[in-house]
Design a protein around this motif. Structure first.
Motif, PDB file in Angstrom:
ATOM      1  N   MET A 284       0.805  -1.222   0.000  1.00 46.65           N
ATOM      2  CA  MET A 284       0.000   0.000   0.000  1.00 46.65           C
ATOM      3  C   MET A 284       0.833   1.265   0.000  1.00 46.65           C
ATOM      4  O   MET A 284       0.457   2.272  -0.603  1.00 46.65           O
ATOM      5  N   ALA A 285       1.950   1.231   0.715  1.00 46.95           N
ATOM      6  CA  ALA A 285       2.754   2.452   0.904  1.00 46.95           C
ATOM      7  C   ALA A 285       4.232   2.160   0.691  1.00 46.95           C
ATOM      8  O   ALA A 285       5.037   2.242   1.630  1.00 46.95           O
ATOM      9  N   PRO A 286       4.633   1.821  -0.528  1.00 43.89           N
ATOM     10  CA  PRO A 286       6.046   1.509  -0.793  1.00 43.89           C
ATOM     11  C   PRO A 286       6.979   2.690  -0.546  1.00 43.89           C
ATOM     12  O   PRO A 286       8.171   2.499  -0.334  1.00 43.89           O
ATOM     13  N   LEU A 287       6.426   3.898  -0.566  1.00 41.12           N
ATOM     14  CA  LEU A 287       7.241   5.083  -0.289  1.00 41.12           C
ATOM     15  C   LEU A 287       7.882   5.004   1.089  1.00 41.12           C
ATOM     16  O   LEU A 287       8.956   5.570   1.326  1.00 41.12           O
ATOM     17  N   TYR A 288       7.231   4.269   2.016  1.00 45.45           N
ATOM     18  CA  TYR A 288       7.725   4.155   3.387  1.00 45.45           C
ATOM     19  C   TYR A 288       8.345   2.789   3.658  1.00 45.45           C
ATOM     20  O   TYR A 288       8.376   2.332   4.805  1.00 45.45           O
ATOM     21  N   SER A 289       8.853   2.150   2.614  1.00 46.23           N
ATOM     22  CA  SER A 289       9.442   0.819   2.765  1.00 46.23           C
ATOM     23  C   SER A 289      10.610   0.825   3.761  1.00 46.23           C
ATOM     24  O   SER A 289      10.848  -0.176   4.448  1.00 46.23           O
ATOM     25  N   LYS A 290      11.330   1.944   3.853  1.00 49.31           N
ATOM     26  CA  LYS A 290      12.423   2.038   4.816  1.00 49.31           C
ATOM     27  C   LYS A 290      11.892   1.927   6.241  1.00 49.31           C
ATOM     28  O   LYS A 290      12.534   1.298   7.104  1.00 49.31           O
ATOM     29  N   GLU A 291      10.733   2.547   6.490  1.00 49.70           N
ATOM     30  CA  GLU A 291      10.114   2.447   7.820  1.00 49.70           C
ATOM     31  C   GLU A 291       9.657   1.016   8.079  1.00 49.70           C
ATOM     32  O   GLU A 291       9.854   0.457   9.155  1.00 49.70           O
ATOM     33  N   TRP A 292       9.026   0.416   7.077  1.00 47.93           N
ATOM     34  CA  TRP A 292       8.493  -0.938   7.266  1.00 47.93           C
ATOM     35  C   TRP A 292       9.623  -1.952   7.461  1.00 47.93           C
ATOM     36  O   TRP A 292       9.437  -2.955   8.158  1.00 47.93           O
ATOM     37  N   SER A 293      10.801  -1.701   6.882  1.00 48.23           N
ATOM     38  CA  SER A 293      11.922  -2.634   7.033  1.00 48.23           C
ATOM     39  C   SER A 293      12.435  -2.680   8.464  1.00 48.23           C
ATOM     40  O   SER A 293      13.147  -3.622   8.850  1.00 48.23           O
ATOM     41  N   LYS A 294      12.085  -1.659   9.252  1.00 46.65           N
ATOM     42  CA  LYS A 294      12.518  -1.628  10.655  1.00 46.65           C
ATOM     43  C   LYS A 294      11.599  -2.424  11.566  1.00 46.65           C
ATOM     44  O   LYS A 294      11.876  -2.581  12.747  1.00 46.65           O
ATOM     45  N   ILE A 295      10.479  -2.895  11.003  1.00 44.96           N
ATOM     46  CA  ILE A 295       9.567  -3.750  11.772  1.00 44.96           C
ATOM     47  C   ILE A 295      10.080  -5.179  11.676  1.00 44.96           C
ATOM     48  O   ILE A 295      10.169  -5.742  10.575  1.00 44.96           O
ATOM     49  N   THR A 296      10.417  -5.781  12.787  1.00 42.90           N
ATOM     50  CA  THR A 296      10.980  -7.135  12.779  1.00 42.90           C
ATOM     51  C   THR A 296       9.914  -8.148  13.120  1.00 42.90           C
ATOM     52  O   THR A 296       8.999  -7.889  13.901  1.00 42.90           O
TER      53      THR A 296
END
Length: 297
Positions: A284-296
């Motif tokens: 939905m929000a690939p622009l924030y993929s850097k944020e999502w990558s921090k979710i473990t």
């Protein structure tokens, strides 16, 4: 004596209602790009807007000061010539989290279609049946949109009447030549925001707001795991909306407001199954993929 006392009570009630405002908004007008920052009209405009938004009665609610909706409006004037303004407007709002001292962002949107005229010391008045200026219509539109989205987080589809009021503003403003009020003005227009909020295709988006905030964040203080599960559920609801209407202005605005909060929610505390959540977020929000990558997980 009884009639007199009833009259006094009625009078006090009316005065209290008349003095009850719903919005606590910080407004800033920046004019650096115009090269005319020394002009007093920019400060006057900021003061006038602050009074217009915070001292007006937008609803029939009788709220205490701590219940007022917190928001901010940032107007960046890029060109100014003889009371004609070319600008952008950034609108943000938040709501408190029950049992907490923190707030949750609700709305974050930048509108690039904001040209208006304003004469120094001009009175700003809102009338739902009359178009007075693009300045008044645009600010009023965002106030009712903020009210509607805030109410949607407290009850399912609870902001309907405010979104409908915003629609009246859209319809009335279409008589002007200003951009942002018509279907032809693009997928990030005021018309599109309001049209989507009132569309059956996006009713699940508004229901997700309720699930995320009222059933999710507001129960964190008593049951963090259950609250996180509800937020997982709300993100799945948003994915279903996105499958039907990908890259909508509402979903973009949601993640512009929520990316940091969502990352924080799933970065600690009781663990829940979030592999699918991360997949949904990236979709939905690939622009924030850097944020999502921090979710473990």
């Amino acid at each position: 004596m009884k009639k007199f006392l009833l009259g006094v009570i009625f009078f006090v009630s009316v005065v209290r209602l008349a003095s009850a405002q719903e919005i606590n908004c910080q407004i800033q007008v920046a004019a650096q790009q115009t090269g005319n920052t020394q002009l007093s009209i920019f400060n006057t405009l900021q003061t006038s807007l602050q009074e217009f938004v915070n001292e007006n009665n937008w609803t029939k609610l009788d709220l205490e000061n701590h219940q007022r909706i917190n928001c901010s409006i940032f107007i960046n004037v890029t060109e100014y010539n003889s009371n004609n303004f070319k600008a952008t407007i950034q609108v943000q709002s938040s709501r408190p989290i029950f049992g907490s001292t923190t707030s949750s962002p609700i709305f974050n949107f930048k509108d690039n279609q904001f040209n208006f005229t304003y004469t120094e010391f001009q009175r700003l008045n809102y009338n739902q049946n009359t178009f007075s200026s693009n300045l008044v219509s645009t600010i009023s539109f965002y106030i009712y949109t903020i009210l509607g989205l805030d109410a949607d987080t407290f009850s399912p589809l609870g902001g309907q009447k405010y979104h409908e009021e915003a629609r009246l503003i859209v319809n009335t403003a279409q008589q002007s030549s200003n951009q942002g009020w018509r279907a032809s003005d693009g997928n990030s227009s005021r018309f599109k925001i309001n049209s989507d909020l009132l569309s059956n295709n996006f009713s699940k988006y508004r229901e997700a707001l309720y699930t995320y905030h009222r059933e999710g964040l507001d129960v964190f203080h008593s049951d963090l795991e259950e609250g996180k599960k509800k937020i997982v559920e709300s993100i799945q609801m948003l994915r279903e909306v996105n499958n039907q209407r990908p890259n909508s202005v509402l979903l973009r605005s949601f993640f512009d407001a929520k990316s940091n909060e969502i990352k924080s929610i799933f970065s600690g505390g009781p663990s829940v199954s979030i592999k699918e959540v991360v997949n949904n977020l990236n979709s939905m929000a690939p622009l924030y993929s850097k944020e999502w990558s921090k979710i473990t997980y």
